[in-house]
Design a protein around this motif. Structure first.
Motif, mmCIF file in Angstrom:
data_model
loop_
_atom_site.group_PDB
_atom_site.id
_atom_site.type_symbol
_atom_site.label_atom_id
_atom_site.label_comp_id
_atom_site.label_asym_id
_atom_site.label_seq_id
_atom_site.Cartn_x
_atom_site.Cartn_y
_atom_site.Cartn_z
ATOM 1 N N PRO A 1 125.384 47.430 -3.318
ATOM 2 C CA PRO A 1 124.288 46.966 -2.475
ATOM 3 C C PRO A 1 123.468 48.156 -1.986
ATOM 4 O O PRO A 1 124.024 49.126 -1.474
ATOM 5 C CB PRO A 1 124.990 46.256 -1.307
ATOM 6 N N ALA A 2 122.166 48.061 -2.176
ATOM 7 C CA ALA A 2 121.298 49.190 -1.825
ATOM 8 C C ALA A 2 119.925 48.694 -1.381
ATOM 9 O O ALA A 2 118.913 49.361 -1.601
ATOM 10 C CB ALA A 2 121.163 50.125 -3.032
ATOM 11 N N ALA A 3 119.899 47.518 -0.778
ATOM 12 C CA ALA A 3 118.600 46.920 -0.448
ATOM 13 C C ALA A 3 118.186 47.134 1.012
ATOM 14 O O ALA A 3 117.046 46.875 1.366
ATOM 15 C CB ALA A 3 118.629 45.420 -0.757
ATOM 16 N N GLY B 1 117.627 50.714 6.120
ATOM 17 C CA GLY B 1 117.943 52.096 6.489
ATOM 18 C C GLY B 1 117.238 52.529 7.755
ATOM 19 O O GLY B 1 116.755 53.663 7.855
ATOM 20 N N THR B 2 117.184 51.649 8.735
ATOM 21 C CA THR B 2 116.402 51.949 9.948
ATOM 22 C C THR B 2 116.951 53.157 10.708
ATOM 23 O O THR B 2 116.182 53.871 11.348
ATOM 24 C CB THR B 2 116.362 50.741 10.904
ATOM 25 N N ARG B 3 118.266 53.402 10.582
ATOM 26 C CA ARG B 3 118.824 54.543 11.314
ATOM 27 C C ARG B 3 118.357 55.869 10.729
ATOM 28 O O ARG B 3 118.611 56.918 11.295
ATOM 29 C CB ARG B 3 120.360 54.481 11.305
ATOM 30 N N ASN C 1 118.949 39.704 4.423
ATOM 31 C CA ASN C 1 119.760 38.858 5.292
ATOM 32 C C ASN C 1 121.175 39.374 5.458
ATOM 33 O O ASN C 1 122.082 38.604 5.750
ATOM 34 C CB ASN C 1 119.799 37.428 4.718
ATOM 35 N N GLY C 2 121.360 40.669 5.244
ATOM 36 C CA GLY C 2 122.655 41.262 5.502
ATOM 37 C C GLY C 2 123.461 41.554 4.246
ATOM 38 O O GLY C 2 123.135 41.089 3.150
ATOM 39 N N LEU C 3 124.537 42.337 4.448
ATOM 40 C CA LEU C 3 125.381 42.771 3.332
ATOM 41 C C LEU C 3 125.999 41.574 2.604
ATOM 42 O O LEU C 3 126.073 41.553 1.374
ATOM 43 C CB LEU C 3 126.470 43.717 3.871
HETATM 44 P P1 UTP Z 1 123.878 49.104 6.319
HETATM 45 O O1 UTP Z 1 123.922 48.036 7.334
HETATM 46 O O2 UTP Z 1 124.529 50.412 6.620
HETATM 47 O O3 UTP Z 1 122.408 49.431 5.817
HETATM 48 O O4 UTP Z 1 124.411 48.503 4.956
HETATM 49 P P2 UTP Z 1 121.006 49.221 6.481
HETATM 50 O O5 UTP Z 1 120.843 47.848 7.011
HETATM 51 O O6 UTP Z 1 120.050 49.659 5.423
HETATM 52 O O7 UTP Z 1 121.042 50.336 7.613
HETATM 53 P P3 UTP Z 1 120.382 50.378 9.067
HETATM 54 O O8 UTP Z 1 121.419 49.783 9.970
HETATM 55 O O9 UTP Z 1 119.086 49.596 8.995
HETATM 56 O O10 UTP Z 1 120.159 51.834 9.319
HETATM 57 C C1 UTP Z 1 125.297 49.160 4.043
HETATM 58 C C2 UTP Z 1 124.771 49.027 2.609
HETATM 59 O O11 UTP Z 1 124.419 47.678 2.331
HETATM 60 C C3 UTP Z 1 123.080 47.575 1.884
HETATM 61 C C4 UTP Z 1 122.395 48.846 2.380
HETATM 62 O O12 UTP Z 1 121.328 49.208 1.516
HETATM 63 C C5 UTP Z 1 123.513 49.869 2.393
HETATM 64 O O13 UTP Z 1 123.616 50.567 1.164
HETATM 65 N N1 UTP Z 1 122.451 46.331 2.401
HETATM 66 C C6 UTP Z 1 122.458 46.054 3.736
HETATM 67 C C7 UTP Z 1 121.840 45.471 1.524
HETATM 68 O O14 UTP Z 1 121.835 45.713 0.291
HETATM 69 N N2 UTP Z 1 121.222 44.347 2.008
HETATM 70 C C8 UTP Z 1 121.212 44.050 3.329
HETATM 71 O O15 UTP Z 1 120.617 42.987 3.710
HETATM 72 C C9 UTP Z 1 121.842 44.928 4.227
#
Ligand code: UTP
Length: 286
Positions: A8-10, A13-15, A106-108
């Motif tokens: 998952p890489a979508a 990355g707000t942090r 919509n989340g991991l």
């Molecule tokens: P994170 O919760 O750490 O990524 O998800 P995020 O949401 O990009 O980070 P912040 O909190 O906004 O900084 C861990 C992994 O899951 C992927 C992210 O790209 C990351 O590699 N992910 C997360 C998705 O593919 N889709 C999502 O809806 C959320």
């Protein structure tokens, strides 16, 4: 056999804003190599060549990185030093990379749902695209595959974290069945230190059975109004055993800035191309 991995890489990355406004977090470089390349290499070194990357809007750079680049390759092919050419070709031949887009973030858990038709009914690996796990012994996904081969049940990588920091992580509870394997009875997202069942934290690598997809479909939105993988795994735990493996290696979470800086220093120390003086300096930073 575990033959497929999902990365998952979508995420937004707000942090890591502002760089993640236009550059995928997973493309943030460790010196010169994007984070996600280390993740793909871990899967390949673990024996998995079929890799599905869950991508999203503004994430084209990930696709391009693993694609061939004929113009660059022909320029590099003309050079006397062929090492650059070989390196660039190597990246595009690393694995069979497939890309699917998560249209709404919509989340991991939701991201993993997108892998259903690619994965089918077989157990599969998940490697978070923003987390590098380094091991001098065996790739961490390989360590999990070995546990899967023994128990034929889902297994997740965990690491011990300081007790006062458990509230930053997903924590597992259960009982120890061998030196580094626990059978899980519960998992809690970000518990208060006094209520945490252990200090074993999820580390971004999973082998899950395909039953997770039905559980994800039934999982309502949870924390942050997102579909959480942990919630679906809790539901899975009611039907199937799940194991936790304390992996041999070190975790580098590129999603937060302090860990990223530490990662740069430690990977810098591993680079022989840097002078001894510079590496001595890096050691003073740690
Ligand atoms: P994170 O919760 O750490 O990524 O998800 P995020 O949401 O990009 O980070 P912040 O909190 O906004 O900084 C861990 C992994 O899951 C992927 C992210 O790209 C990351 O590699 N992910 C997360 C998705 O593919 N889709 C999502 O809806 C959320």
């Amino acid at each position: 056999m575990i033959t497929k991995a999902v990365i998952p890489a979508a995420g937004f990355g707000t942090r890591f804003l502002p760089i993640t406004k236009a550059i995928p977090k997973e493309m943030i470089p460790i010196i010169d190599t994007p984070t996600i390349q280390y993740v793909v290499e871990e899967a390949v070194d673990s024996g998995i060549e079929d890799i599905l990357i869950i991508s999203g809007k503004d994430k084209r750079a990930i696709e391009d990185h693993f694609d061939s680049n004929p113009a660059l390759e022909s320029r590099l092919a003309e050079k006397a030093d062929q090492s650059w050419y070989k390196m660039v070709r190597h990246i595009s031949n690393l694995a069979n990379i497939h890309i699917i887009r998560q249209k709404e973030l919509n989340g991991l858990g939701d991201a993993i749902r997108h892998a259903r038709w690619h994965v089918g009914n077989h157990p599969f690996a998940i490697l978070l695209g923003d987390t590098i796990l380094h091991s001098d012994s065996k790739p961490v996904t390989r360590q999990l595959i070995d546990v899967y081969r023994e128990y034929h049940q889902s297994v997740v990588a965990v690491q011990r974290v300081p007790q006062d920091k458990v509230s930053r992580y997903g924590i597992v509870g259960g009982h120890k069945i061998s030196e580094n394997i626990w059978e899980m009875t519960e998992m809690i997202e970000k518990p208060a230190p006094e209520t945490a069942p252990s200090n074993l934290a999820f580390a971004g690598r999973y082998i899950l059975t395909a039953s997770i997809f039905d559980k994800l479909d039934e999982t309502p939105r949870g924390k942050n109004d997102e579909i959480q993988l942990t919630d679906a795994m809790k539901a899975l735990l009611a039907d199937e055993k799940t194991f936790a493996c304390i992996f041999d290696g070190k975790r580098y979470d590129i999603g937060n800035k302090l860990d990223y800086l530490k990662t740069l220093v430690e990977y810098g120390l591993r680079r022989e191309e840097f002078s001894d003086d510079f590496r001595t300096f890096l050691k003073t930073v740690i």
